[in-house]
Design a protein around this motif. Structure first.
Motif, PDB file in Angstrom:
ATOM      1  N   ILE A 168       0.790  -1.181  -0.054  1.00  0.00           N
ATOM      2  CA  ILE A 168      -0.222   0.057   0.040  1.00  0.00           C
ATOM      3  C   ILE A 168       1.174   1.167  -0.037  1.00  0.00           C
ATOM      4  O   ILE A 168       1.713   1.441   0.774  1.00  0.00           O
ATOM      5  CB  ILE A 168      -0.950   0.192   1.233  1.00  0.00           C
ATOM      6  N   SER A 169       0.811   2.199  -1.054  1.00  0.00           N
ATOM      7  CA  SER A 169       1.568   3.165  -1.422  1.00  0.00           C
ATOM      8  C   SER A 169       2.965   3.030  -0.846  1.00  0.00           C
ATOM      9  O   SER A 169       3.689   3.583   0.182  1.00  0.00           O
ATOM     10  CB  SER A 169       1.088   4.323   0.047  1.00  0.00           C
ATOM     11  N   PRO A 170       3.807   1.834  -1.287  1.00  0.00           N
ATOM     12  CA  PRO A 170       4.802   1.489  -0.900  1.00  0.00           C
ATOM     13  C   PRO A 170       6.065   2.260  -1.342  1.00  0.00           C
ATOM     14  O   PRO A 170       6.108   2.681  -2.531  1.00  0.00           O
ATOM     15  CB  PRO A 170       5.105   0.125  -1.683  1.00  0.00           C
ATOM     16  N   ALA A 171       7.189   2.299  -0.658  1.00  0.00           N
ATOM     17  CA  ALA A 171       8.423   3.060  -0.890  1.00  0.00           C
ATOM     18  C   ALA A 171       9.290   2.133  -1.438  1.00  0.00           C
ATOM     19  O   ALA A 171      10.171   1.398  -0.972  1.00  0.00           O
ATOM     20  CB  ALA A 171       8.895   3.700   0.402  1.00  0.00           C
ATOM     21  N   VAL A 172       9.001   1.741  -2.870  1.00  0.00           N
ATOM     22  CA  VAL A 172       9.705   0.870  -3.408  1.00  0.00           C
ATOM     23  C   VAL A 172      10.920   1.329  -4.350  1.00  0.00           C
ATOM     24  O   VAL A 172      11.737   0.757  -5.244  1.00  0.00           O
ATOM     25  CB  VAL A 172       9.039  -0.199  -4.410  1.00  0.00           C
ATOM     26  N   SER A 173      10.912   2.893  -4.614  1.00  0.00           N
ATOM     27  CA  SER A 173      11.771   3.444  -5.526  1.00  0.00           C
ATOM     28  C   SER A 173      12.363   4.818  -4.724  1.00  0.00           C
ATOM     29  O   SER A 173      11.591   5.633  -4.506  1.00  0.00           O
ATOM     30  CB  SER A 173      11.325   3.918  -6.562  1.00  0.00           C
ATOM     31  N   LEU A 174      13.470   4.362  -4.187  1.00  0.00           N
ATOM     32  CA  LEU A 174      14.165   5.370  -2.970  1.00  0.00           C
ATOM     33  C   LEU A 174      15.169   6.327  -3.440  1.00  0.00           C
ATOM     34  O   LEU A 174      16.008   6.997  -2.616  1.00  0.00           O
ATOM     35  CB  LEU A 174      14.617   4.561  -1.869  1.00  0.00           C
ATOM     36  N   GLY A 175      15.606   6.352  -4.795  1.00  0.00           N
ATOM     37  CA  GLY A 175      16.661   6.978  -5.468  1.00  0.00           C
ATOM     38  C   GLY A 175      16.650   8.407  -4.982  1.00  0.00           C
ATOM     39  O   GLY A 175      17.854   9.092  -4.933  1.00  0.00           O
ATOM     40  N   GLN A 176      15.416   8.947  -5.049  1.00  0.00           N
ATOM     41  CA  GLN A 176      15.393  10.599  -4.776  1.00  0.00           C
ATOM     42  C   GLN A 176      14.758  10.917  -3.429  1.00  0.00           C
ATOM     43  O   GLN A 176      14.459  11.968  -3.213  1.00  0.00           O
ATOM     44  CB  GLN A 176      14.463  10.988  -5.794  1.00  0.00           C
ATOM     45  N   ASP A 177      14.854   9.850  -2.561  1.00  0.00           N
ATOM     46  CA  ASP A 177      14.122   9.971  -1.188  1.00  0.00           C
ATOM     47  C   ASP A 177      15.489  10.683  -0.254  1.00  0.00           C
ATOM     48  O   ASP A 177      16.087   9.822   0.462  1.00  0.00           O
ATOM     49  CB  ASP A 177      13.728   8.692  -0.765  1.00  0.00           C
ATOM     50  N   GLY A 178      15.420  11.881   0.038  1.00  0.00           N
ATOM     51  CA  GLY A 178      16.245  12.418   0.883  1.00  0.00           C
ATOM     52  C   GLY A 178      16.152  12.175   2.244  1.00  0.00           C
ATOM     53  O   GLY A 178      17.164  12.067   3.008  1.00  0.00           O
ATOM     54  N   TRP A 179      14.836  11.831   2.752  1.00  0.00           N
ATOM     55  CA  TRP A 179      14.739  11.382   4.298  1.00  0.00           C
ATOM     56  C   TRP A 179      15.456  10.043   4.537  1.00  0.00           C
ATOM     57  O   TRP A 179      15.928   9.880   5.273  1.00  0.00           O
ATOM     58  CB  TRP A 179      13.140  11.674   4.480  1.00  0.00           C
ATOM     59  N   PHE A 180      14.928   9.063   3.476  1.00  0.00           N
ATOM     60  CA  PHE A 180      15.687   7.809   3.657  1.00  0.00           C
ATOM     61  C   PHE A 180      17.134   7.795   3.762  1.00  0.00           C
ATOM     62  O   PHE A 180      17.683   7.243   4.499  1.00  0.00           O
ATOM     63  CB  PHE A 180      14.881   6.788   2.515  1.00  0.00           C
TER      64      PHE A 180
END
Length: 287
Positions: A168-180
């Protein structure tokens, strides 16, 4: 994309066979699945009431919260629903990032360890070790998807790869995720642990439910992830809901908190997710 669906806010109903099979639920029963230092991590187990002559399918559930907040209680409603349809449902506690010592890498390890715990203790839990689905919401979707792409193959341990996934609304692509990236504390490269970059040929059947206007876990990342699964011969359903954002919120200007989920979109995703699991034998259509 195979089975790609752009969905409005229409509702659909569960088949009468699944509704008729619903039973009472017991739980949660809290069991320690691992201890890290002095911290005990628990599995919150829900079971269908009633005797069974066979081992039941299981679903392990990972809550969201940006890898830094949340608790197993956040997925209790889904766990109870799955248990009412005949599965043993396990809401997972995992370590939350503290921006000091604990990172999402630790949460990923915990996710693998709870699945291995379930398989090692399948007889005691009354589950089929070869029929464990993973359910994940937002950051929990990353943990669920990571099971399929980052099984570290610990020597002598059961596999951590699930047999199906509902995300559900998954974080599966994190290349641009600054928080992660910030939460990682420099201990790993984001690309090295972003599920979309590590899709393999033996992915479990997957269903993804996401808002078209999601700004936290954007639709493009989910599309790319699903595309890569199907390109390698796997099965991936992508259900896209127009006019809503993260976790189907109608508040598009602020998708990080104060959610206002659209009831029809959320209800449709719930029903379609249940049907996805029922068709694959994880939810029972008979008592």
């Amino acid at each position: 994309i195979r089975d790609y669906k752009v969905t409005g806010v229409q509702t659909c109903a569960l088949p009468s066979s699944l509704l008729a099979a619903a039973v009472a639920v017991s739980g949660p029963q809290s069991e320690v699945y691992k201890t890290v230092g002095g911290t005990k991590l628990t599995a919150h187990v829900f079971r269908p009431v009633g005797a069974s002559s066979h081992r039941r399918p299981a679903v392990v559930l990972f809550h969201g919260g940006g890898w830094a907040a949340g608790s197993p209680e956040w997925v209790y409603d889904a766990a109870k629903r799955y248990a009412s349809y005949g599965a043993v449902a396990v809401a997972a506690e995992y370590r939350l990032s503290d921006q000091k010592t604990v990172t999402p890498l630790d949460a990923m390890t915990d996710a693998r360890d709870i699945v291995r715990w379930m398989r090692r203790n399948a007889a005691e839990l009354g589950i089929d070790a070869d029929k464990i689905a993973a359910y994940g919401v937002s950051a929990g979707g990353h943990l669920a998807a990571s099971l399929a792409t980052f099984d570290d193959g610990a020597s002598g341990e059961p596999s951590a790869v699930p047999n199906a996934m509902v995300l559900i609304s998954p974080a599966v692509s994190l290349g641009q995720d600054g928080w992660f990236q910030k939460l990682l504390l420099g201990r790993a490269a984001v690309a090295g642990i972003s599920p979309d970059q590590h899709v393999g040929k033996r992915m479990p059947p997957t269903a993804i439910f996401i808002g078209a206007a999601d700004t936290l876990t954007p639709l493009l990342g989910a599309k790319n992830y699903c595309n890569r699964i199907t390109a390698l011969g796997g099965a991936c359903e992508l259900h896209v809901y127009e006019g809503v954002g993260h976790l189907f919120t109608r508040k598009l200007d602020n998708q990080e908190d104060d959610f206002d989920p659209d009831p029809k979109a959320a209800g449709n995703a719930r029903v379609e997710g249940d049907l996805f699991l029922a068709k694959r034998g994880f939810l029972s259509t008979s008592r």
